[in-house]
Design a protein around this motif. Sequence first.
Motif, PDB file in Angstrom:
ATOM      1  N   ILE A  59      32.816  -7.012  14.216  1.00  0.00           N
ATOM      2  CA  ILE A  59      33.075  -7.235  15.649  1.00  0.00           C
ATOM      3  C   ILE A  59      33.177  -5.877  16.338  1.00  0.00           C
ATOM      4  O   ILE A  59      32.558  -5.643  17.377  1.00  0.00           O
ATOM      5  CB  ILE A  59      34.360  -8.061  15.869  1.00  0.00           C
ATOM      6  CG1 ILE A  59      34.220  -9.454  15.272  1.00  0.00           C
ATOM      7  CG2 ILE A  59      34.722  -8.119  17.356  1.00  0.00           C
ATOM      8  CD1 ILE A  59      35.531 -10.232  15.175  1.00  0.00           C
ATOM      9  N   VAL A  60      33.949  -4.985  15.746  1.00  0.00           N
ATOM     10  CA  VAL A  60      34.133  -3.648  16.320  1.00  0.00           C
ATOM     11  C   VAL A  60      32.838  -2.842  16.249  1.00  0.00           C
ATOM     12  O   VAL A  60      32.445  -2.195  17.228  1.00  0.00           O
ATOM     13  CB  VAL A  60      35.278  -2.899  15.602  1.00  0.00           C
ATOM     14  CG1 VAL A  60      35.421  -1.482  16.122  1.00  0.00           C
ATOM     15  CG2 VAL A  60      36.583  -3.670  15.742  1.00  0.00           C
ATOM     16  N   GLY A  61      32.152  -2.891  15.118  1.00  0.00           N
ATOM     17  CA  GLY A  61      30.917  -2.119  14.946  1.00  0.00           C
ATOM     18  C   GLY A  61      29.830  -2.514  15.931  1.00  0.00           C
ATOM     19  O   GLY A  61      29.211  -1.654  16.571  1.00  0.00           O
ATOM     20  N   VAL A  62      29.610  -3.807  16.079  1.00  0.00           N
ATOM     21  CA  VAL A  62      28.568  -4.284  16.990  1.00  0.00           C
ATOM     22  C   VAL A  62      28.963  -4.004  18.443  1.00  0.00           C
ATOM     23  O   VAL A  62      28.133  -3.561  19.240  1.00  0.00           O
ATOM     24  CB  VAL A  62      28.275  -5.784  16.762  1.00  0.00           C
ATOM     25  CG1 VAL A  62      27.308  -6.326  17.807  1.00  0.00           C
ATOM     26  CG2 VAL A  62      27.712  -6.012  15.357  1.00  0.00           C
ATOM     27  N   THR A  63      30.218  -4.251  18.782  1.00  0.00           N
ATOM     28  CA  THR A  63      30.675  -4.005  20.158  1.00  0.00           C
ATOM     29  C   THR A  63      30.584  -2.523  20.503  1.00  0.00           C
ATOM     30  O   THR A  63      30.111  -2.150  21.593  1.00  0.00           O
ATOM     31  CB  THR A  63      32.116  -4.520  20.357  1.00  0.00           C
ATOM     32  OG1 THR A  63      32.151  -5.915  20.025  1.00  0.00           O
ATOM     33  CG2 THR A  63      32.588  -4.322  21.782  1.00  0.00           C
ATOM     34  N   LEU A  64      31.008  -1.659  19.598  1.00  0.00           N
ATOM     35  CA  LEU A  64      30.896  -0.226  19.818  1.00  0.00           C
ATOM     36  C   LEU A  64      29.434   0.192  19.957  1.00  0.00           C
ATOM     37  O   LEU A  64      29.085   0.990  20.834  1.00  0.00           O
ATOM     38  CB  LEU A  64      31.566   0.548  18.673  1.00  0.00           C
ATOM     39  CG  LEU A  64      31.501   2.069  18.733  1.00  0.00           C
ATOM     40  CD1 LEU A  64      32.180   2.588  20.010  1.00  0.00           C
ATOM     41  CD2 LEU A  64      32.151   2.678  17.494  1.00  0.00           C
ATOM     42  N   GLY A  65      28.579  -0.352  19.122  1.00  0.00           N
ATOM     43  CA  GLY A  65      27.146  -0.057  19.207  1.00  0.00           C
ATOM     44  C   GLY A  65      26.571  -0.468  20.547  1.00  0.00           C
ATOM     45  O   GLY A  65      25.805   0.277  21.168  1.00  0.00           O
ATOM     46  N   CYS A  66      26.936  -1.646  21.019  1.00  0.00           N
ATOM     47  CA  CYS A  66      26.475  -2.135  22.316  1.00  0.00           C
ATOM     48  C   CYS A  66      26.968  -1.215  23.432  1.00  0.00           C
ATOM     49  O   CYS A  66      26.201  -0.832  24.322  1.00  0.00           O
ATOM     50  CB  CYS A  66      26.951  -3.567  22.533  1.00  0.00           C
ATOM     51  SG  CYS A  66      26.472  -4.248  24.127  1.00  0.00           S
ATOM     52  N   PHE A  67      28.242  -0.866  23.386  1.00  0.00           N
ATOM     53  CA  PHE A  67      28.828   0.034  24.385  1.00  0.00           C
ATOM     54  C   PHE A  67      28.054   1.349  24.449  1.00  0.00           C
ATOM     55  O   PHE A  67      27.651   1.801  25.519  1.00  0.00           O
ATOM     56  CB  PHE A  67      30.305   0.281  24.052  1.00  0.00           C
ATOM     57  CG  PHE A  67      30.945   1.350  24.896  1.00  0.00           C
ATOM     58  CD1 PHE A  67      31.373   1.065  26.192  1.00  0.00           C
ATOM     59  CD2 PHE A  67      31.124   2.635  24.401  1.00  0.00           C
ATOM     60  CE1 PHE A  67      31.962   2.053  26.977  1.00  0.00           C
ATOM     61  CE2 PHE A  67      31.705   3.620  25.175  1.00  0.00           C
ATOM     62  CZ  PHE A  67      32.127   3.330  26.468  1.00  0.00           C
ATOM     63  N   LEU A  68      27.824   1.958  23.288  1.00  0.00           N
ATOM     64  CA  LEU A  68      27.135   3.249  23.242  1.00  0.00           C
ATOM     65  C   LEU A  68      25.669   3.123  23.664  1.00  0.00           C
ATOM     66  O   LEU A  68      25.146   3.983  24.390  1.00  0.00           O
ATOM     67  CB  LEU A  68      27.240   3.860  21.843  1.00  0.00           C
ATOM     68  CG  LEU A  68      28.643   4.274  21.423  1.00  0.00           C
ATOM     69  CD1 LEU A  68      28.676   4.653  19.946  1.00  0.00           C
ATOM     70  CD2 LEU A  68      29.165   5.406  22.286  1.00  0.00           C
ATOM     71  N   ALA A  69      25.002   2.064  23.239  1.00  0.00           N
ATOM     72  CA  ALA A  69      23.596   1.847  23.621  1.00  0.00           C
ATOM     73  C   ALA A  69      23.476   1.664  25.132  1.00  0.00           C
ATOM     74  O   ALA A  69      22.548   2.198  25.755  1.00  0.00           O
ATOM     75  CB  ALA A  69      23.027   0.639  22.885  1.00  0.00           C
ATOM     76  N   ASN A  70      24.408   0.925  25.711  1.00  0.00           N
ATOM     77  CA  ASN A  70      24.385   0.729  27.165  1.00  0.00           C
ATOM     78  C   ASN A  70      24.738   2.022  27.898  1.00  0.00           C
ATOM     79  O   ASN A  70      24.164   2.330  28.935  1.00  0.00           O
ATOM     80  CB  ASN A  70      25.323  -0.403  27.577  1.00  0.00           C
ATOM     81  CG  ASN A  70      24.783  -1.756  27.184  1.00  0.00           C
ATOM     82  OD1 ASN A  70      23.597  -1.903  26.913  1.00  0.00           O
ATOM     83  ND2 ASN A  70      25.645  -2.744  27.149  1.00  0.00           N
ATOM     84  N   LEU A  71      25.658   2.789  27.343  1.00  0.00           N
ATOM     85  CA  LEU A  71      26.052   4.064  27.937  1.00  0.00           C
ATOM     86  C   LEU A  71      24.871   5.039  27.954  1.00  0.00           C
ATOM     87  O   LEU A  71      24.656   5.754  28.924  1.00  0.00           O
ATOM     88  CB  LEU A  71      27.225   4.654  27.146  1.00  0.00           C
ATOM     89  CG  LEU A  71      28.004   5.802  27.756  1.00  0.00           C
ATOM     90  CD1 LEU A  71      28.700   5.354  29.038  1.00  0.00           C
ATOM     91  CD2 LEU A  71      29.039   6.317  26.754  1.00  0.00           C
ATOM     92  N   LEU A  72      24.096   5.029  26.876  1.00  0.00           N
ATOM     93  CA  LEU A  72      22.977   5.965  26.746  1.00  0.00           C
ATOM     94  C   LEU A  72      21.689   5.477  27.408  1.00  0.00           C
ATOM     95  O   LEU A  72      20.846   6.290  27.781  1.00  0.00           O
ATOM     96  CB  LEU A  72      22.702   6.241  25.261  1.00  0.00           C
ATOM     97  CG  LEU A  72      23.813   6.967  24.509  1.00  0.00           C
ATOM     98  CD1 LEU A  72      23.548   6.954  23.018  1.00  0.00           C
ATOM     99  CD2 LEU A  72      23.963   8.389  25.022  1.00  0.00           C
ATOM    100  N   GLY A  73      21.517   4.147  27.525  1.00  0.00           N
ATOM    101  CA  GLY A  73      20.219   3.669  27.976  1.00  0.00           C
ATOM    102  C   GLY A  73      20.228   2.721  29.156  1.00  0.00           C
ATOM    103  O   GLY A  73      19.177   2.269  29.580  1.00  0.00           O
ATOM    104  N   SER A  74      21.382   2.399  29.683  1.00  0.00           N
ATOM    105  CA  SER A  74      21.433   1.415  30.754  1.00  0.00           C
ATOM    106  C   SER A  74      22.291   1.926  31.907  1.00  0.00           C
ATOM    107  O   SER A  74      22.279   3.112  32.218  1.00  0.00           O
ATOM    108  CB  SER A  74      21.976   0.080  30.206  1.00  0.00           C
ATOM    109  OG  SER A  74      21.750  -0.966  31.129  1.00  0.00           O
ATOM    110  N   THR A  75      23.049   1.036  32.511  1.00  0.00           N
ATOM    111  CA  THR A  75      23.859   1.383  33.685  1.00  0.00           C
ATOM    112  C   THR A  75      25.342   1.187  33.385  1.00  0.00           C
ATOM    113  O   THR A  75      25.704   0.520  32.417  1.00  0.00           O
ATOM    114  CB  THR A  75      23.495   0.467  34.868  1.00  0.00           C
ATOM    115  OG1 THR A  75      23.864  -0.878  34.521  1.00  0.00           O
ATOM    116  CG2 THR A  75      22.003   0.524  35.183  1.00  0.00           C
ATOM    117  N   VAL A  76      26.183   1.726  34.245  1.00  0.00           N
ATOM    118  CA  VAL A  76      27.629   1.558  34.100  1.00  0.00           C
ATOM    119  C   VAL A  76      27.994   0.070  34.176  1.00  0.00           C
ATOM    120  O   VAL A  76      28.862  -0.404  33.444  1.00  0.00           O
ATOM    121  CB  VAL A  76      28.399   2.369  35.174  1.00  0.00           C
ATOM    122  CG1 VAL A  76      29.886   2.078  35.127  1.00  0.00           C
ATOM    123  CG2 VAL A  76      28.144   3.847  35.007  1.00  0.00           C
TER     124      VAL A  76
END
Length: 174
Positions: free
Chosen positions: A55-72
Amino acid sequence: MNMKNLSVRRLVRCAVIAAVYVVVCLVLAPFSYGAVQVRVAEALCLLPVFGAEYIVGVTLGCFLANLLGSTVVDVVFGTLATLLACLVTYKLRDIRVKGLAIPASLPPVVFNMIIVGAFEITFFFSDGAPTAMLAVFNAVTVGIGELISCTILGVALVKLIERNASLNKIFTEE
């Protein structure tokens, strides 16, 4: 095995999954971001079937992927959708349909349809005033991508891990 090794093993799995999620999103960026997307990394949302640390790994991955490639906006709402999806997926971890983790694949579809599609894209990224029809359209397009990522690829990933003794040991060993 002592408690310290147990915690380190789970922490490492969490970090590796977060890194894999980010790399897959960024490498497949044209498919990972936007109103019409098949975010292949979302298949990892089914990993909580094997343990709460995912749960933590996937959520953290999503957070970082969105931070690097998407919008706030996507950092906030996309990550929220993934967190909620992973929590419910974990609760459904033992339910199977004909041996497949299909019920566990549905929370990412539903949460992303509602939070990302119907809400986020409709209210923050649409040209013109938001309408109910636009919200439904956005929910459906996001849902189709999530069905491909989670219900097809994610369920296949779970089955592969469950059937392969070496992978099963890596993903589930205490």
